[in-house]
Design a protein around this motif. Structure first.
Motif, PDB file in Angstrom:
ATOM      1  N   TRP A 114       1.238   7.643  -4.903  1.00  0.00           N
ATOM      2  CA  TRP A 114       0.433   8.147  -5.660  1.00  0.00           C
ATOM      3  C   TRP A 114       0.101   9.528  -5.464  1.00  0.00           C
ATOM      4  O   TRP A 114      -0.360   9.681  -5.565  1.00  0.00           O
ATOM      5  CB  TRP A 114      -0.202   6.631  -6.144  1.00  0.00           C
ATOM      6  CG  TRP A 114      -1.210   7.475  -7.371  1.00  0.00           C
ATOM      7  CD1 TRP A 114      -2.001   7.426  -7.081  1.00  0.00           C
ATOM      8  CD2 TRP A 114      -0.505   7.820  -8.372  1.00  0.00           C
ATOM      9  NE1 TRP A 114      -2.868   7.992  -8.233  1.00  0.00           N
ATOM     10  CE2 TRP A 114      -1.952   7.584  -9.232  1.00  0.00           C
ATOM     11  CE3 TRP A 114       0.528   7.464  -9.301  1.00  0.00           C
ATOM     12  CZ2 TRP A 114      -1.902   7.852 -10.567  1.00  0.00           C
ATOM     13  CZ3 TRP A 114       0.234   7.940 -10.513  1.00  0.00           C
ATOM     14  CH2 TRP A 114      -0.769   8.135 -11.007  1.00  0.00           C
TER      15      TRP A 114
ATOM     16  N   PRO B 146       2.550   2.160  -2.587  1.00  0.00           N
ATOM     17  CA  PRO B 146       2.902   3.140  -3.385  1.00  0.00           C
ATOM     18  C   PRO B 146       1.890   4.094  -3.564  1.00  0.00           C
ATOM     19  O   PRO B 146       2.035   5.285  -3.805  1.00  0.00           O
ATOM     20  CB  PRO B 146       2.951   2.466  -4.383  1.00  0.00           C
ATOM     21  CG  PRO B 146       4.035   0.460  -3.791  1.00  0.00           C
ATOM     22  CD  PRO B 146       3.390   0.308  -1.929  1.00  0.00           C
ATOM     23  N   ILE B 147       0.680   3.357  -2.996  1.00  0.00           N
ATOM     24  CA  ILE B 147      -0.528   4.298  -2.907  1.00  0.00           C
ATOM     25  C   ILE B 147      -0.775   5.153  -2.226  1.00  0.00           C
ATOM     26  O   ILE B 147      -0.676   6.547  -2.699  1.00  0.00           O
ATOM     27  CB  ILE B 147      -1.731   3.809  -2.165  1.00  0.00           C
ATOM     28  CG1 ILE B 147      -2.238   1.957  -3.604  1.00  0.00           C
ATOM     29  CG2 ILE B 147      -3.047   4.800  -2.665  1.00  0.00           C
ATOM     30  CD1 ILE B 147      -2.473   2.400  -4.680  1.00  0.00           C
TER      31      ILE B 147
ATOM     32  N   LEU C  78       0.685  -1.148  -0.352  1.00  0.00           N
ATOM     33  CA  LEU C  78      -0.166  -0.075   0.230  1.00  0.00           C
ATOM     34  C   LEU C  78       0.146   1.578  -0.032  1.00  0.00           C
ATOM     35  O   LEU C  78       0.408   2.183  -0.476  1.00  0.00           O
ATOM     36  CB  LEU C  78      -0.696   0.075   1.490  1.00  0.00           C
ATOM     37  CG  LEU C  78      -2.215  -1.111   1.176  1.00  0.00           C
ATOM     38  CD1 LEU C  78      -2.881  -1.045   2.482  1.00  0.00           C
ATOM     39  CD2 LEU C  78      -3.388  -0.850  -0.402  1.00  0.00           C
TER      40      LEU C  78
ATOM     41  N   ILE D 215       7.555   4.868  -8.745  1.00  0.00           N
ATOM     42  CA  ILE D 215       6.866   3.880  -7.595  1.00  0.00           C
ATOM     43  C   ILE D 215       7.002   2.813  -8.047  1.00  0.00           C
ATOM     44  O   ILE D 215       6.462   1.955  -7.665  1.00  0.00           O
ATOM     45  CB  ILE D 215       5.179   4.994  -7.853  1.00  0.00           C
ATOM     46  CG1 ILE D 215       6.130   6.212  -7.027  1.00  0.00           C
ATOM     47  CG2 ILE D 215       4.397   4.052  -7.069  1.00  0.00           C
ATOM     48  CD1 ILE D 215       6.934   5.987  -5.892  1.00  0.00           C
TER      49      ILE D 215
END
Lengths: 491, 84
Positions: free
Chosen positions: A90, A86-87, A84, A269
């Protein structure tokens, strides 16, 4: 064996020093170049420096040990927050990058102080960053020292391992700045990923294959393959603080400023996500195989050294090298970020003006002072606890920045009173809970960082109700527009 | 498709960006809920196995590989948007 370890480590250190000297000759003599590589880092370099910085000795030694002692409860937590993270990057990281580009931010304190229009917010943010990084940096030194001692049967002592790491890291960080760190991160990241994969083959081979290893582990420890629903709050707390930790930990926050474009940031990412998945599965396989081939260890951080020591002693030098690499790749970034935070946030908030030409020099001096202090702390017996426990303290402190960042990105109710009260209430709540001055038990075992966050949320809602506003709120539309990465790309 | 995120956390202004962002978050949420929900099933018993592997480890591995695949797919959507 010890000769081989010394030779390999010497060659490795020489390589790192050459990279540091090379980086010094490339960079410009500005603080922005020294701390952020002129905001010109490509997706490949950024992806690998994210990977090497995020995955430290903690990932290399600590998490495999946690799979070994906590089984599937840890696998659930680690797998979720690693993937999670990388989210979080983002959603928040791109906006931090965009604002940093437009407003020339160097540190987390730059963004929050600007948002809340408050020098005191800058000071508090700076102090939170420093206190978050101290335990986290400490665990890297502790981890390396432990592996040196375990791998060489004490011939290279814990203290010598710690001192060697500190001197080498300080050298290339001081002379080459973040460029040296990024270049060395690429080598270090690939090195410890490679050795982790080798460790999977060694552990699974010793266990008679993956299938046999799992069967033996389940037969020996069936309780480790069941999620403990009564304490589900513990893994959920880990997920809740470590997922945003990918953005909030100051050395990772600062990396968000470094990308040369939004596309470079996003591609980095993807690189990070792929490498994370490989490392997640690898550490789980090592931990599970370890359950069946290594009898109970008093210190789970020594699982991988124990496996190499028993089943692949010839590869021990590689293990030492990889641990060295994993630790150094995080220590260097944390040192440099701490240095930039102290010069840019703490001293500035205290009214000490530093001429731009001197910022780089002062940054170097602070790196040396910090590494000396951390080495001293690492040599104290009290600091040599389990790696993950120590690192979690740092992440819990960084978690105090989550709500202030969310409010800043929303651009509403960003008064200095809001910023100061939210930060101060979080610091007070976390300190009171961690020091045992106040005892609060949330249901299902949720930890103290969640309690501190709830206190911050309550304080924020109170300031909203009191309708405390400032000029910053009036200008919120402009701030929010600048936080849109597409706007930067278009311009 | 209207984004459910608060205004300041909404993706960049182009409408095409909202769909991948919202879809990614929904799918991640579903996989997270599924991995947590597994703990309430028979898979979460000490002796449960699937293909010889402990059931919870097996299912969680599937969930995490799905997480990784979604990440790549989500970013692939974004890259396609950029190329266009």
């Amino acid at each position: 064996m010890n000769t081989a370890i010394v030779c390999l480590v010497s060659i490795y250190l020489a390589g790192m020093l050459i990279l540091g000297l090379r980086a010094q000759s490339v960079g410009r003599s500005t603080a922005e170049d020294y701390f952020l590589a002129d905001r010109s880092v490509s997706w490949f370099h950024l992806g690998l420096t994210f990977f090497a910085t995020w995955f430290s000795t903690l990932a290399f030694l600590g998490v495999a040990g946690f799979h070994y002692t906590k089984g599937v409860n840890w696998y659930f937590a680690q797998g979720t927050f690693w993937l999670l993270a990388p989210i979080a990057a983002w959603i928040f990281g791109r906006r931090i990058w965009a604002l940093g580009k437009v407003r020339s931010y160097l540190t987390p304190g730059d963004l929050l102080a600007d948002s809340y229009n408050s020098a005191f917010v800058r000071f508090l943010t700076g102090m939170i960053c420093v206190f978050a990084l101290i335990p986290y940096t400490l665990v890297q030194l502790v981890g390396i020292g432990k592996v040196f001692e375990a791998s060489t049967s004490g011939v290279i002592s814990y203290s010598l391992g710690v001192c060697l790491t500190a001197i080498a890291t300080a050298f290339y960080t001081v002379i080459g700045g973040v460029r040296a760190i990024i270049w060395t991160d690429i080598v270090q990241g690939l090195l410890f990923l490679g050795v982790t994969l080798i460790a999977v083959f060694v552990a699974a081979g010793a266990a008679g294959g993956l299938h046999a290893g799992f069967a033996a582990a389940q037969a020996a420890h069936p309780e480790l393959f069941v999620i403990d629903l009564n304490n589900i709050g513990k893994p959920l707390t880990t997920i809740l603080i470590w997922t945003p930790g990918f953005v909030l930990l100051p050395h990772l926050w600062q990396r968000n400023y470094m990308a040369k474009s939004e596309e470079a940031f996003t591609k980095s990412i993807v690189v990070f996500s792929l490498l994370s998945l490989v490392l997640l599965l690898a550490t789980m396989l090592i931990g599970v195989s370890g359950m069946s081939i290594v009898s109970s260890l008093s210190d789970s951080d020594k699982l991988i050294p124990a496996i190499f020591g028993s089943y692949a002693p010839l590869l021990l030098p590689l293990l030492v090298l990889a641990t060295f690499a994993a630790g150094m790749s995080t220590v260097d970034s944390q040192l440099l970020t701490s240095s930039s935070v102290i010069t840019g946030d703490v001293l500035r908030a205290l009214g000490i003006r530093i001429h731009p030409d001197n910022e780089r020099i002062l940054g170097r001096i602070i790196v040396v002072v910090l590494i000396a202090a951390l080495t001293f702390l690492a040599l104290l017996p009290e600091s040599q606890g389990a790696i993950f426990t120590l690192a979690s303290k740092g992440t819990a402190i960084a978690f105090l920045l989550l709500l202030p960042l969310l409010i800043a990105l929303r651009g509403e109710h960003c008064s200095s009173v809001t910023g100061i009260s939210v930060l101060l209430s979080g610091i007070a709540a976390l300190a009171a809970l961690e020091l045992g001055l106040v005892k609060v038990s949330l249901p299902f075992g949720f930890g103290t960082p969640i309690s501190a966050f709830l206190v911050q949320l309550a304080v924020y809602q109170s300031t909203k109700l009191l309708n405390i506003r400032s000029q910053r709120s009036v200008n919120s539309q402009a701030f929010r527009r600048e936080a849109e990465p597409q706007g930067i790309a278009a311009s | 498709m209207k984004s459910f995120l608060p205004a300041s956390l909404q993706p960049p202004s182009a409408n095409n960006f909202q769909q991948p962002d919202a879809a990614v978050l929904i799918f991640y949420g579903l996989v997270f809920a599924a991995s947590l929900g597994l703990a309430l099933t028979d898979a979460n018993t000490p002796q449960a196995t699937i293909a010889g592997y402990p059931a919870m480890s097996f299912w969680l591995s599937c969930c995490f590989v799905l997480y990784g695949a979604m990440t790549i797919a989500a970013y692939a959507l974004v890259f396609r948007h950029w190329r266009n």
